[in-house]
Design a protein around this motif. Structure first.
Motif, mmCIF file in Angstrom:
data_model
loop_
_atom_site.group_PDB
_atom_site.id
_atom_site.type_symbol
_atom_site.label_atom_id
_atom_site.label_comp_id
_atom_site.label_asym_id
_atom_site.label_seq_id
_atom_site.Cartn_x
_atom_site.Cartn_y
_atom_site.Cartn_z
ATOM 1 N N VAL A 196 4.981 22.316 -21.616
ATOM 2 C CA VAL A 196 6.224 22.023 -22.133
ATOM 3 C C VAL A 196 7.549 22.211 -21.447
ATOM 4 C CG1 VAL A 196 8.140 23.158 -24.195
ATOM 5 C CG2 VAL A 196 5.014 22.984 -24.347
ATOM 6 N N GLU A 197 7.376 22.743 -20.130
ATOM 7 C CA GLU A 197 8.499 23.023 -19.374
ATOM 8 C C GLU A 197 8.953 21.874 -18.585
ATOM 9 O OE1 GLU A 197 6.341 27.095 -19.151
ATOM 10 O OE2 GLU A 197 5.933 25.464 -19.740
ATOM 11 N N ALA A 198 7.065 21.100 -18.349
ATOM 12 C CA ALA A 198 7.808 20.219 -17.832
ATOM 13 C C ALA A 198 8.452 18.738 -18.498
ATOM 14 C CB ALA A 198 6.696 19.350 -17.379
ATOM 15 N N VAL A 199 8.053 18.114 -19.600
ATOM 16 C CA VAL A 199 8.715 17.894 -20.523
ATOM 17 C C VAL A 199 9.734 17.350 -20.741
ATOM 18 C CG1 VAL A 199 8.079 16.618 -23.094
ATOM 19 C CG2 VAL A 199 6.343 17.787 -22.169
ATOM 20 N N LEU A 224 4.484 10.681 -6.618
ATOM 21 C CA LEU A 224 4.217 12.602 -6.395
ATOM 22 C C LEU A 224 4.044 13.650 -6.980
ATOM 23 C CD1 LEU A 224 8.635 12.542 -7.964
ATOM 24 C CD2 LEU A 224 7.760 12.280 -5.391
ATOM 25 N N PRO A 225 3.434 14.324 -6.111
ATOM 26 C CA PRO A 225 2.243 15.433 -6.038
ATOM 27 C C PRO A 225 2.502 16.619 -7.123
ATOM 28 C CG PRO A 225 3.899 15.691 -4.207
ATOM 29 C CD PRO A 225 3.814 14.886 -4.303
ATOM 30 N N GLY A 226 2.420 16.353 -8.083
ATOM 31 C CA GLY A 226 2.747 17.535 -9.089
ATOM 32 C C GLY A 226 0.988 19.323 -9.324
ATOM 33 N N ALA A 227 0.991 19.436 -9.874
ATOM 34 C CA ALA A 227 0.180 20.926 -10.291
ATOM 35 C C ALA A 227 -0.578 20.562 -11.488
ATOM 36 C CB ALA A 227 0.894 22.306 -10.351
ATOM 37 N N LYS A 246 9.764 21.829 -11.335
ATOM 38 C CA LYS A 246 10.499 22.004 -10.297
ATOM 39 C C LYS A 246 11.000 20.668 -9.385
ATOM 40 C CE LYS A 246 8.231 26.734 -8.905
ATOM 41 N NZ LYS A 246 8.090 27.423 -8.229
ATOM 42 N N ILE A 247 9.448 19.907 -9.363
ATOM 43 C CA ILE A 247 10.415 18.472 -9.362
ATOM 44 C C ILE A 247 11.191 18.154 -9.400
ATOM 45 C CG2 ILE A 247 9.074 16.376 -8.373
ATOM 46 C CD1 ILE A 247 6.658 17.910 -8.425
ATOM 47 N N LEU A 248 11.515 18.292 -10.603
ATOM 48 C CA LEU A 248 12.450 16.936 -12.309
ATOM 49 C C LEU A 248 13.552 18.035 -11.511
ATOM 50 C CD1 LEU A 248 10.004 17.166 -14.941
ATOM 51 C CD2 LEU A 248 11.022 15.025 -13.759
ATOM 52 N N ARG A 249 13.741 19.355 -11.469
ATOM 53 C CA ARG A 249 14.645 20.039 -11.386
ATOM 54 C C ARG A 249 15.116 19.828 -9.741
ATOM 55 N NH1 ARG A 249 18.403 21.315 -9.352
ATOM 56 N NH2 ARG A 249 20.079 23.409 -9.515
ATOM 57 N N ALA A 250 14.885 19.450 -8.696
ATOM 58 C CA ALA A 250 14.914 18.964 -7.494
ATOM 59 C C ALA A 250 15.870 17.523 -7.561
ATOM 60 C CB ALA A 250 13.903 19.368 -5.944
ATOM 61 N N LEU A 251 14.744 16.525 -7.733
ATOM 62 C CA LEU A 251 14.957 15.331 -8.064
ATOM 63 C C LEU A 251 16.437 15.175 -8.842
ATOM 64 C CD1 LEU A 251 14.376 12.578 -7.350
ATOM 65 C CD2 LEU A 251 12.886 12.570 -9.874
ATOM 66 N N SER A 252 17.107 16.101 -9.684
ATOM 67 C CA SER A 252 18.096 15.656 -10.968
ATOM 68 C C SER A 252 19.323 15.475 -9.812
ATOM 69 C CB SER A 252 17.847 16.759 -11.571
ATOM 70 O OG SER A 252 18.065 18.174 -11.571
ATOM 71 N N GLU A 253 18.550 16.145 -8.785
ATOM 72 C CA GLU A 253 19.995 17.227 -7.978
ATOM 73 C C GLU A 253 20.399 15.699 -7.209
ATOM 74 O OE1 GLU A 253 21.532 20.947 -5.477
ATOM 75 O OE2 GLU A 253 20.249 21.285 -6.480
ATOM 76 N N LYS A 280 0.847 -0.992 0.035
ATOM 77 C CA LYS A 280 0.150 -0.380 0.388
ATOM 78 C C LYS A 280 0.552 1.300 0.165
ATOM 79 C CE LYS A 280 -3.904 -2.114 1.884
ATOM 80 N NZ LYS A 280 -5.076 -1.910 3.089
ATOM 81 N N LEU A 281 0.248 2.428 -0.850
ATOM 82 C CA LEU A 281 0.801 3.759 -0.694
ATOM 83 C C LEU A 281 1.128 4.108 0.749
ATOM 84 C CD1 LEU A 281 -0.059 4.634 -4.382
ATOM 85 C CD2 LEU A 281 2.365 3.797 -3.454
ATOM 86 N N LYS A 282 2.240 4.809 0.989
ATOM 87 C CA LYS A 282 1.889 5.505 2.705
ATOM 88 C C LYS A 282 2.488 6.617 2.414
ATOM 89 C CE LYS A 282 0.706 1.706 4.307
ATOM 90 N NZ LYS A 282 1.471 1.022 5.575
ATOM 91 N N GLU A 283 2.115 7.527 3.237
ATOM 92 C CA GLU A 283 2.151 9.457 3.185
ATOM 93 C C GLU A 283 4.593 8.996 3.743
ATOM 94 O OE1 GLU A 283 0.299 11.732 5.457
ATOM 95 O OE2 GLU A 283 -1.533 11.218 4.752
ATOM 96 N N ALA A 284 4.702 10.246 2.938
ATOM 97 C CA ALA A 284 5.965 10.134 3.240
ATOM 98 C C ALA A 284 6.435 11.722 2.440
ATOM 99 C CB ALA A 284 6.631 9.784 1.601
ATOM 100 N N SER A 285 8.143 12.211 2.922
ATOM 101 C CA SER A 285 8.291 13.304 2.851
ATOM 102 C C SER A 285 9.112 13.322 1.823
ATOM 103 C CB SER A 285 9.014 13.590 3.918
ATOM 104 O OG SER A 285 10.611 13.214 3.815
ATOM 105 N N TRP A 286 8.841 15.009 1.191
ATOM 106 C CA TRP A 286 9.651 14.920 -0.489
ATOM 107 C C TRP A 286 11.237 14.059 -0.223
ATOM 108 C CZ3 TRP A 286 8.157 15.876 -4.787
ATOM 109 C CH2 TRP A 286 7.234 16.316 -4.673
ATOM 110 N N ASP A 287 12.300 15.047 1.411
ATOM 111 C CA ASP A 287 13.267 13.815 1.765
ATOM 112 C C ASP A 287 13.342 12.069 1.309
ATOM 113 O OD1 ASP A 287 14.398 16.311 1.231
ATOM 114 O OD2 ASP A 287 14.224 16.421 3.536
ATOM 115 N N GLU A 288 12.477 11.980 1.944
ATOM 116 C CA GLU A 288 12.559 10.280 1.647
ATOM 117 C C GLU A 288 12.343 10.448 0.743
ATOM 118 O OE1 GLU A 288 10.716 10.141 6.405
ATOM 119 O OE2 GLU A 288 9.132 9.870 4.083
ATOM 120 N N ALA A 289 11.479 10.423 -0.274
ATOM 121 C CA ALA A 289 10.944 10.277 -1.380
ATOM 122 C C ALA A 289 12.011 10.309 -2.401
ATOM 123 C CB ALA A 289 9.759 10.721 -2.414
#
Length: 690
Positions: free
Chosen positions: A322-325, A557-560, A594-601, A287-296
């Motif tokens: 387009v930006e997200a793509v 990961l929750p997007g807009a 923004k999510i992809l930018r943070a994950l890339s790091e 089952k899916l469990k809540e997590a923080s961004w750092d944990e994910a």
């Protein structure tokens, strides 16, 4: 072109012969009040509010919407005769109109309110009882209070002339006259919400919006729709963080002033089934469990650690900007992966030539076409606004229309000339020998390519377009009708298999045979991920609804959503448009890039931009077309497709349920109600026919 000169309120104007006095006055900026007149509908001249005085004419006011301008006419729109006549007309219109303004959803933006204040009388001489009219049931979208109706017949003319579903009409005569359906029938059109806009009083209002808000309470944002690939210009009205309604914006080249029912009413899905925080699937109970961004992010990094780039893939869904793509493409390339695709419906065609996948003539080009061939598409469901343009071409100019594919109700007459490529070739041969159109147009549904021989079929369509005479100097009538808002933009920035990379089908096969060990789903909800992605494949889903993609994901990961971010979209004709944030995403959800930018790091493949401005500069540097906002760039005609054998088989329309085509619609109670009600009525009709 013949013209006439006349004088309106001591101002001289020259107009084309046949122009009405009302239209001439509008060109001068002179306001003439009216209710029944609408520039996109025929002229009934039945409200009489647009009365003017014509000197030298009959000694009575004339209806300016129905009287053509004449040479030397002298017109007064503000004489004592006109003012007295308008007061009389307004007094008559208000005889039976109820005093519902405090509870009417039209209050604050009602033509009757405005014109009663500006041109009406300050009392009524009518003392008899007001009449009452029974409300009509038009479906889950339109609320009716027919006692408010002033019989302007705008709704009747719209349903017949624009929507092509003449179910409304004026019944009875005199004081008993009323608008209704001849038999108890729902307004079965994908454009029914426009009845709300054209009704000048509160007789037809939005049922989902009823008693929710007043117009002055709302914050209004001009943006772009993503429910289909038309890119309709819309205005999103928000109170707090909640989207209260969606309205059309005028854009003559795209959607004129209409929008489809999905565009207008699916907004309630934005508040339901939302992903508002990261989740990780627990290995113990699955089952899916809540997590923080750092944990994910840490979990994703641990799962991708040690994987080769060739073992990672990415897919982009239908609603992505387009930006997200570009951000996902940059991330995948940074990880060394060539496996990426935006065609999550399984379509196969040659993306190397831009004119091979665009609606080349432009949507407004339909107004110039003198013959239209529709291949493997149901534009009524795939792009309702384009279907309305096609209907207008036939209604106003008698343009002949032919269809090859499934025979469906498109709201206009057409010649059904076949169902397969064999029929298309025969039609092209006969057409070339017998018909000489100046600007013929072929509209190919994107569903035509949802087959293994799609690229070979693409090459055949290239030849057929030339045989039909669709390609001429100054005219390219070869048009592909896409269904996904993100598709053309993703193709333009190259989110397709790179050298040695797998396409959508190949990626799914790789997840099942173990070749692909991790897949990134960016808003990809168009297919059943649980059934098609192998359970040993590590799956990351980034999006805004807990739909098909999230159901299979190991990390969410929750997007807009599209109303919650600034973004670039490219519509089916290649027009670059800007979506603007109307509300903020819920809880911990972020913009996709923004999510992809943070994950890339975290993954050690840091993207080289920190702001959206920097990202757009990076996009514009490599993809020059994306910088040309609200422009269509004419693409050169060139060879596309791959020569090969095309299998026999009929073209099949890809949209089976107009109201439930994406994750937002599937979360919408309104869209689900429409699906149920209209489906039930269709079944009743079929039973009655049997």
């Amino acid at each position: 072109m013949a013209t006439v000169k006349l004088t309106i309120n001591d101002q001289e104007i020259e107009v084309e012969r046949g122009t009405s006095i009302l239209q001439a006055a509008q060109q001068l900026g002179v306001e003439v009040p009216h209710f029944c007149y609408h520039e996109r509908l025929t002229v009934p001249a039945n409200c009489r509010m647009c009365l003017v005085e014509v000197e030298g004419g009959p000694p009575k006011p004339a209806a300016s919407c129905a009287m053509a301008c004449g040479e030397g006419m002298v017109v007064k729109t503000d004489s004592p005769m006109v003012k007295k006549a308008r007061k009389g007309v307004m007094e008559m219109l208000l005889i039976n109109h109820p005093l519902d303004c405090p509870i009417c959803d039209q209050g604050g933006e009602c033509d009757l309110q405005d014109q009663a204040m500006g041109y009406g009388f300050d009392r009524s001489r009518f003392h008899e009882n007001k009449r009452s009219v029974t409300d009509k049931e038009l479906g889950p979208l339109i609320k009716t209070v027919m006692t408010r109706c002033i019989n302007c017949t705008r709704c009747v003319r719209f349903a017949e002339e624009v929507a092509g579903t003449p179910v409304l009409g004026q019944l009875n005569r005199g004081e008993d006259a009323e608008i209704g359906t001849f038999v108890h029938e729902l307004v079965k059109t994908e454009l029914s919400g426009n009845l709300i806009d054209i009704c000048p009083v509160g007789a037809l209002t939005s049922k989902p919006y009823a008693f929710k808000a007043r117009p002055w309470e709302l914050r209004k944002t001009e943006t772009i729709d993503v429910m289909d690939a038309v890119g309709s210009n819309i205005r999103v009205d928000v109170r707090g963080r909640e989207v209260m309604r969606v309205m059309p914006r005028l854009n003559e080249d795209v959607n004129e002033e209409w929008i489809s029912d999905r565009t207008r009413f699916a907004y309630d899905g934005l508040a339901k089934a939302r992903i508002d925080r990261p989740y990780i699937r627990d290995a113990n109970d699955n089952k899916l469990k809540e997590a923080s961004w750092d944990e994910a992010f840490a979990y994703i990094a641990s799962k991708l650690d040690g994987l080769q780039g060739d073992e990672i893939a990415g897919l982009v869904g239908d609603l992505v900007d387009v930006e997200a793509v570009v951000a996902l493409k940059d991330l995948l390339e940074g990880l060394g992966s060539p496996h990426m695709d935006c065609r999550t419906d399984g379509s196969r065609f040659d993306p190397s030539v831009r004119s091979g996948y665009l609606f080349n003539s432009g949507i407004a080009g339909i107004d110039e076409a003198d013959a239209i061939l529709i291949v493997g598409a149901n534009p009524r469901h795939e792009a309702s606004i384009i279907n309305a343009r096609i209907r207008k071409a036939q209604f106003e100019r008698r343009v002949p229309i032919a269809v090859i594919g499934e025979a469906v109700d498109l709201s206009y007459k057409y010649a059904h000339v076949g169902t397969s490529l064999k029929d298309l070739k025969k039609f092209a041969k006969d057409y070339a020998e017998n018909v000489k159109a100046e600007k013929p147009m072929i509209i190919v549904g994107s569903g035509v390519f949802d087959r293994e021989d799609g690229e070979a079929l693409h090459a055949e369509l290239h030849k057929i377009a030339e045989d039909l005479g669709c390609i001429k100097d100054g005219w390219n009538g070869f048009n592909v009708l896409h269904r996904a808002a993100s598709r053309v933009g993703a193709l333009d920035v190259g989110f397709i298999p790179q050298a040695g990379g797998r396409d959508f089908t190949g990626i799914l096969e790789g997840t099942r045979d173990g070749a692909i060990k991790a897949v990134y789903l960016l808003g990809a909800d168009e297919f059943d991920a649980r059934a098609h992605i192998g359970w040993k494949t590590f799956t990351i889903y980034q999006g805004h609804h807990g739909d098909h993609g999230a159901a299979r994901a190991d990390v969410v990961l929750p997007g807009a959503a599209y109303t919650e971010k600034d973004g670039i979209y490219v519509n089916t004709e290649g027009r670059v448009q800007l979506a603007r944030r109307a509300a903020f995403p819920p809880s911990e959800a972020k913009d996709d890039w923004k999510i992809l930018r943070a994950l890339s790091e975290v993954l050690g493949a840091t993207l080289k931009y920190d702001t959206q401005v920097e990202l757009r500069k990076r996009i514009n540097k490599e993809f020059k077309l994306i910088d040309r906002v609200d422009e269509i760039t004419a693409e050169p005609w060139a060879k596309f497709g791959t020569k090969g054998k095309v299998a026999a088989g009929d073209f099949v329309n890809p949209v089976s349920n107009y109201y439930l085509t994406n994750s937002i619609c599937r979360a919408s109670d309104t869209m689900n109600a429409c699906s149920m009600e209209f489906k039930a009525q269709n079944e009743d009709y079929l039973e009655a026919a049997e």
